[in-house]
Write a protein that holds these residues in place. Structure first.
Motif, short mmCIF file in Angstrom:
data_model
loop_
_atom_site.label_atom_id
_atom_site.label_comp_id
_atom_site.label_asym_id
_atom_site.label_seq_id
_atom_site.Cartn_x
_atom_site.Cartn_y
_atom_site.Cartn_z
N SER A 14 0.84 -1.21 0.00
CA SER A 14 0.00 0.00 0.00
C SER A 14 0.87 1.25 0.00
O SER A 14 1.61 1.51 0.95
CB SER A 14 -0.93 -0.01 1.22
N THR A 16 -0.17 4.33 0.13
CA THR A 16 -0.67 5.31 1.11
C THR A 16 -0.11 5.01 2.50
O THR A 16 0.36 5.91 3.20
CB THR A 16 -2.21 5.30 1.14
N LEU A 17 -0.15 3.72 2.87
CA LEU A 17 0.36 3.36 4.20
C LEU A 17 1.87 3.59 4.25
O LEU A 17 2.39 4.08 5.26
CB LEU A 17 0.04 1.90 4.52
N THR A 37 -0.58 13.10 3.93
CA THR A 37 -0.76 11.72 3.47
C THR A 37 -1.79 10.93 4.28
O THR A 37 -2.21 9.86 3.85
CB THR A 37 0.57 10.94 3.56
N GLY A 39 -4.51 8.83 5.90
CA GLY A 39 -5.73 8.22 5.38
C GLY A 39 -6.67 7.88 6.52
O GLY A 39 -7.48 6.96 6.41
N LYS A 101 -11.19 -3.32 4.69
CA LYS A 101 -10.23 -3.88 3.74
C LYS A 101 -10.41 -5.40 3.67
O LYS A 101 -10.44 -5.99 2.60
CB LYS A 101 -8.83 -3.53 4.23
N TRP A 125 -8.96 3.91 -5.01
CA TRP A 125 -8.14 3.71 -3.81
C TRP A 125 -7.14 2.59 -4.09
O TRP A 125 -7.49 1.58 -4.71
CB TRP A 125 -9.07 3.37 -2.63
N VAL A 126 -5.90 2.79 -3.65
CA VAL A 126 -4.77 1.92 -4.02
C VAL A 126 -5.00 0.43 -3.80
O VAL A 126 -4.43 -0.41 -4.52
CB VAL A 126 -3.48 2.31 -3.24
N ASN A 175 -12.46 7.82 -2.27
CA ASN A 175 -11.05 8.03 -1.94
C ASN A 175 -10.29 7.65 -3.20
O ASN A 175 -10.44 6.51 -3.64
CB ASN A 175 -10.66 7.11 -0.77
N TYR A 206 -17.02 6.14 3.65
CA TYR A 206 -16.97 7.59 3.95
C TYR A 206 -18.37 8.22 3.97
O TYR A 206 -18.51 9.44 3.83
CB TYR A 206 -16.10 8.32 2.92
N LYS A 238 -13.56 5.22 9.60
CA LYS A 238 -13.64 6.65 9.26
C LYS A 238 -14.73 7.35 10.08
O LYS A 238 -14.54 8.45 10.57
CB LYS A 238 -13.90 6.85 7.77
N TYR A 325 -10.12 14.25 1.31
CA TYR A 325 -8.99 14.36 0.38
C TYR A 325 -9.31 15.38 -0.71
O TYR A 325 -10.47 15.56 -1.06
CB TYR A 325 -8.73 13.02 -0.31
N ARG A 374 -2.57 13.45 -4.27
CA ARG A 374 -3.65 13.50 -3.27
C ARG A 374 -3.16 14.16 -1.99
O ARG A 374 -2.08 13.84 -1.49
CB ARG A 374 -4.13 12.08 -2.93
N1 GLU Z 1 -7.60 4.60 3.25
C1 GLU Z 1 -6.45 5.25 3.73
C2 GLU Z 1 -5.71 5.95 2.60
O1 GLU Z 1 -6.12 5.85 1.48
C3 GLU Z 1 -5.60 4.40 4.62
C4 GLU Z 1 -4.36 3.82 4.03
C5 GLU Z 1 -4.59 2.48 3.43
O2 GLU Z 1 -5.30 1.68 4.04
O3 GLU Z 1 -4.07 2.25 2.34
O4 GLU Z 1 -4.76 6.63 2.83
#
Ligand code: GLU
Ligand code: PMP
Length: 399
Positions: A14, A16-17, A37, A39, A101, A125-126, A175, A206, A238, A325, A374
């Motif tokens: 990920s 984002t993480l 950054t 999330g 997730k 979303w990634v 997202n 969300y 969230k 975002y 983002r």
């Molecule tokens: N959903 C959040 C984000 O997009 C958390 C990070 C993730 O779970 O990838 O940043």
């Protein structure tokens, strides 16, 4: 040594993480980083929810629960869907998992065979494309446009060959774009799915974060035919600022999907954390004030972000209606030089921002949206002001 799983190796971690962790690490090492950054909401989990968790520990409610989730929590979810979304489900149509997730993976696993197509509008979303690949399916990306509010249209769907399509993922509010679909837009997508026998995975995590007085509409709320093929994904992360508690859930009136996921979960994880489940009951039953105050804060920050960003001539941003975002359009920056470096893409831009201005953002490429980055506004107004000022100052040196 023999090589390890090809499928496993094809999965990207990920982004984002990873970037959130990198910014946190830099801060902990004393660097003055402003991180856009995040999330997750930057609020503490409300005290009454925390107390419910503590009480569960003190009462010894720390053992296995039913694998698909405790009855009390399923009941609270059923009540929430009925009173807030006007949707009727029974407890046996709910499955609680270790975060949304996890729910998403379970649903894709239950629906897809090797080689099935899953439609995924971009920016996405990634995590979605990786989970689709994990179950052997193919992500079919439909690029949405900024001018259309980053929403997939019925005209775009009509151009797709639906033969191999098993499901579509609709993330509303979205997202990374903050896009919120209207009832009519959902109806068009939903009816197209009914016509072509396609499941709808409706990620509504969300739902509480919509602004400008807009009313959120659930995909399952349009008509019964659409509801029958919709699998709702939602969770505590969230809405109640409970990202670390790891509770997500699905609602579906498809018995086969529920049966497969219950079985899968009983082998893979047993139950979601019992303590978090007890806390989630209280979250669902007693959080109206918290949600309103969080939403009001986010809306104020969104407005601040927009006014500051729109004052920077090198970049632009459309108004997002939900989530936390914004997608910053950096197309005028591509090909230019900043601090002696040519910016060829969103990764170069994110790198130069971090190196030169100590501002962390997520490159759009991770969301299938090259030409954008983002920015999360899950940070204080003071940090928003400082961070956007740094971006503006750096961009003023662009050649
Ligand atoms: N959903 C959040 C984000 O997009 C958390 C990070 C993730 O779970 O990838 O940043
Ligand atoms: N869906 C979307 C669109 C998200 O942004 C997130 C946040 N990571 C999730 C699902 C998953 O949330 P969680 O696993 O924390 O419940």
């Amino acid at each position: 040594m023999k090589s390890i799983s090809k499928l496993g190796q094809s999965i990207q971690p990920s982004l984002t993480l990873a970037l959130t962790a990198k910014a946190k690490k830099m801060k902990s090492q004393g660097e003055d980083v402003i991180s856009f950054t995040a999330g997750e909401p930057d609020f503490n989990t409300p005290e009454n929810i925390c107390n419910a968790g503590i009480e569960a520990i003190n009462k010894g409610l720390t053992k296995y629960t039913v694998a698909s989730g405790m009855d009390e929590l399923k009941e609270a979810i059923v009540n929430k869907l009925s009173s807030e979304n006007n949707l009727e489900y029974t407890k046996s149509q709910i499955i609680v998992s270790n975060g949304a997730k996890h729910s998403l993976f379970n649903v894709l696993f239950a629906l897809c065979n090797e080689g099935d197509d899953v439609i995924l509008p971009s920016p996405y979303w990634v995590t979605y494309p990786e989970l689709i690949k994990l179950v052997g399916a193919n992500p079919i990306i439909i690029e949405t446009s900024e001018s259309n509010g980053f929403k997939v249209t019925i005209d775009q769907l009509n151009k797709i060959d639906p033969t191999k399509v098993k499901a579509i993922i609709i993330n509303n509010p979205n997202n990374p774009t903050g896009a919120v679909y209207s009832k009519k837009e959902l109806e068009d997508i939903g009816n197209w799915c009914v016509k072509h026998d396609i499941y709808i995975i409706a990620d509504e995590i969300y739902e509480k974060l919509v602004y400008d007085g807009i009313n959120f509409v659930s995909m399952a709320n349009i008509n019964d035919d659409i509801k029958d093929r919709t699998i709702i994904i939602n969770g505590m992360s969230k809405t109640f600022s409970m990202t670390g508690w790891r509770i997500g859930y699905i609602a579906s009136n498809n018995d086969a999907v529920i049966r497969v996921i219950s079985g899968l979960q009983s082998h893979m994880t047993s139950n979601p954390c019992s303590i978090s489940q007890y806390a989630s009951v209280v979250a669902l039953e007693d959080s109206d004030e918290f949600i309103l105050s969080m939403k009001t804060t986010f809306e104020k920050r969104r407005n601040l972000m927009l006014s500051l960003v729109n004052d920077i001539k090198e970049v632009s941003c459309e108004k997002p209606e939900g989530a936390f975002y914004i997608m910053l359009n950096i197309q005028n920056v591509i090909g230019k030089t900043i601090a002696g470096k040519v910016i060829n893409n969103s990764i170069d831009f994110a790198d130069v921002l971090l190196d030169e201005a100590k501002v962390s953002v997520v490159p759009g490429v991770g969301f299938g949206a090259e030409g954008f980055v983002r920015l999360s506004y899950s940070i204080s107004e003071k940090d928003i002001e400082e961070g956007i000022k740094r971006i503006k100052d750096l961009l003023s040196t662009m050649r």
